[in-house]
Design an enzyme around this catalytic site. Structure first.
Site, PDB file in Angstrom:
ATOM      1  N   LYS A 143      41.718  82.886  37.183  1.00 44.95           N
ATOM      2  CA  LYS A 143      42.010  81.888  38.209  1.00 44.95           C
ATOM      3  C   LYS A 143      41.073  80.681  38.121  1.00 44.95           C
ATOM      4  O   LYS A 143      41.408  79.598  38.581  1.00 44.95           O
ATOM      5  CB  LYS A 143      41.968  82.531  39.590  1.00 44.95           C
ATOM      6  CG  LYS A 143      43.123  83.514  39.742  1.00 44.95           C
ATOM      7  CD  LYS A 143      43.301  84.032  41.136  1.00 44.95           C
ATOM      8  CE  LYS A 143      44.592  84.832  41.259  1.00 44.95           C
ATOM      9  NZ  LYS A 143      44.558  86.110  40.490  1.00 44.95           N
TER      10      LYS A 143
HETATM   11  C1  PLP Z   1      45.661  86.845  40.083  1.00 49.79           C
HETATM   12  C2  PLP Z   1      45.466  87.837  38.981  1.00 49.79           C
HETATM   13  C3  PLP Z   1      46.571  88.365  38.260  1.00 49.79           C
HETATM   14  C4  PLP Z   1      48.000  87.992  38.575  1.00 49.79           C
HETATM   15  O1  PLP Z   1      48.328  86.669  38.254  1.00 49.79           O
HETATM   16  P1  PLP Z   1      49.649  85.972  38.855  1.00 49.79           P
HETATM   17  O2  PLP Z   1      49.549  84.545  38.445  1.00 49.79           O
HETATM   18  O3  PLP Z   1      49.578  86.160  40.338  1.00 49.79           O
HETATM   19  O4  PLP Z   1      50.840  86.650  38.258  1.00 49.79           O
HETATM   20  C5  PLP Z   1      46.304  89.232  37.201  1.00 49.79           C
HETATM   21  N1  PLP Z   1      45.046  89.607  36.898  1.00 49.79           N
HETATM   22  C6  PLP Z   1      43.974  89.139  37.583  1.00 49.79           C
HETATM   23  C7  PLP Z   1      42.615  89.612  37.195  1.00 49.79           C
HETATM   24  C8  PLP Z   1      44.136  88.243  38.633  1.00 49.79           C
HETATM   25  O5  PLP Z   1      43.068  87.786  39.298  1.00 49.79           O
END
Ligand code: PLP
Length: 462
Positions: A112
């Site tokens: 993120k």
């Molecule tokens: C947010 C997250 C996901 C999922 O990603 P999306 O964009 O919501 O599909 C997968 N793995 C981790 C470690 C995350 O923080």
């Protein structure tokens, strides 16, 4: 370039407006009206360029001249200078044609950061230009909160308030938020659970009068700029493996579908992609929809991959909009049915999705098995989210000539519980974070009452 809503009713917006807005007024999500194209020559010219330069080139058409090139290049360069690996998102080869794309070298050790390091800077840029300030509010059960805080801590025109459930997030995740002592960062521990925290944030967005006209901004994954920033690493990794001359496939651990939708956008821009494999944990709405046309909510399950624990995948709406040939009325009708009862996609859109997407659901027992197996085969310790991707990728290995790139969405040190359960002593935090457990913390404990939280925001925003 304008941005339009997936439900067809809200007004079209500029890039600046879409960054500052979040959800469309008709309940839909914003997408670009036309999809910019990368030619084979454009892709070939990216070989060997820095990540920041590829990012600038991929995102420039979406920005639409609303930020001058020099400034945009600076914002992008600053955003990715916060990553601890010179390649920003290095590729790690596991075997002859399976690669891990390591998206966890940012400040909070999860993917993120890639989007939020840029989004904070974009928001601050537009607010400064307008002479405005804004308040960010969010609720977190762990991951997103720290990435949002790290993305905004240096932004003069933003104050950020992140609510987490008191004593219900892991110590590492709490400290990643509460040890940021910047003047514009406010951590609030709510005496309640995550749903209580989320409900208070939703209520604050629904009625913003308590802020007396100050803009309230959402940084969750429905913000278009987050998708935009994530398109870049699909392009960069494919180019590193030979695009445009060679196709690749991607396997993406998925929840709200923001990440894999960004990959689909890269494909629609002209990146040669054979297939996207969607990996879910036991919260498998995406897999049930694609495999069995069962588009329905099921109860939330707590899994070893908690950042993928969701009931509804908010960004899936953006893919439905494409599958339904950009018919906003059809998307609105489908989602209205979905809110009320189990439903199904129409045949033609489902067939269209199945041409490009495969999916697998991976349960907790399998996550542990994969962590052990992957370590045995490759010496890598995977985090539990990435482990779902590893298994799904292994099941969907296509032709040997098409490399499979599995997205590693978090650093294993961040999810020690699963790693220890799999039989390992744990994974140390990377050097720049190894004093996390000794750092000073700051947070405020508040009752789960909307008025108390809103009063805290009003009294503390600058
Ligand atoms: C947010 C997250 C996901 C999922 O990603 P999306 O964009 O919501 O599909 C997968 N793995 C981790 C470690 C995350 O923080």
């Amino acid at each position: 370039m304008r941005y339009i809503s997936t439900r067809g009713q809200a007004p079209a917006l500029s890039f600046e407006e879409v960054v500052l807005t979040g959800m469309a007024s008709d309940g839909g999500l914003y997408v670009p009206e036309t999809i910019p194209q990368l030619s084979a020559d454009d892709l070939a010219e990216m070989a060997g360029l820095s990540y920041a330069e590829i990012a600038f080139r991929v995102m420039r058409p979406f920005v639409n001249g609303e930020i001058d090139d020099e400034t945009f290049r600076r914002l992008v360069t600053e955003a990715y200078a916060t990553f601890s690996h010179d390649a920003v998102v290095p590729l790690n080869q596991l075997d002859a044609n399976h690669f891990l794309l390591e998206l966890f070298h940012g400040p909070t050790l999860a993917f993120k950061d890639v989007a939020l390091q840029l989004l904070g800077r974009l928001l601050d840029h537009f607010l400064k230009k307008r002479g405005e300030r804004a308040v960010i509010m969010g609720a977190t059960s762990g991951d997103t909160g720290s990435a949002a805080i790290e993305g905004c801590r240096h932004c003069d025109n933003l104050d950020i308030f992140i609510l987490h459930p008191y004593q219900r997030v892991s110590e590492v995740q709490r400290r990643q938020m509460t040890s940021v002592l910047a003047d514009n960062v406010f951590n609030v521990a709510i005496e309640g659970n995550f749903d209580d925290a989320q409900a208070m944030v939703k209520a604050s967005f629904a009625d913003q009068s308590f802020l007396n006209g100050t803009r309230l901004v959402a940084v969750n994954s429905i913000n278009w700029a987050r998708i935009m920033a994530q398109i870049v690493y699909y392009v960069a990794s494919a180019v590193a493996l030979g695009a445009p001359h060679r196709k690749v496939s991607f396997c993406v651990p998925s929840a709200n579908f923001g990440n894999v939708f960004a990959g689909y956008m890269a494909y629609r821009m002209g990146l040669p992609v054979e297939r996207f494999v969607i990996a879910t944990n036991a919260n498998d709405i995406l897999h049930r929809t694609l495999a069995a046309n069962d588009f329905s909510k099921q109860e939330l399950k707590a899994t070893l991959a908690p950042s993928m624990d969701i009931v509804v995948s908010s960004n899936f709406e953006r893919l439905l909009f494409e599958a339904y040939d950009r018919d906003g009325a059809a998307v609105a009708a489908l989602l209205e049915r979905f809110q009320a009862e189990p439903t199904a996609l129409a045949d033609a859109p489902l067939a269209r999705l199945r041409e490009r997407f495969a999916s697998h659901s991976v349960d907790d027992a399998t996550i542990l098995e994969v962590i052990r197996e992957a370590h045995h085969r490759t010496q890598e310790i995977l985090d539990p989210h990435t482990a779902t991707g590893y298994r799904a990728a292994e099941r969907e290995r296509g032709e040997a000539s098409v490399p499979m790139i599995t997205l590693a969405t978090a650093h294993p040190a961040k999810f020690a519980e699963a790693v220890v359960k799999a039989g390992f002593p744990g994974v140390p935090l990377p050097p720049h974070m190894d004093d996390l457990l000794e750092r000073e913390e700051r947070y405020t404990v508040l009752p789960a009452e909307l008025s108390a939280v809103q009063q805290f925001v009003v009294e503390n925003r600058r």
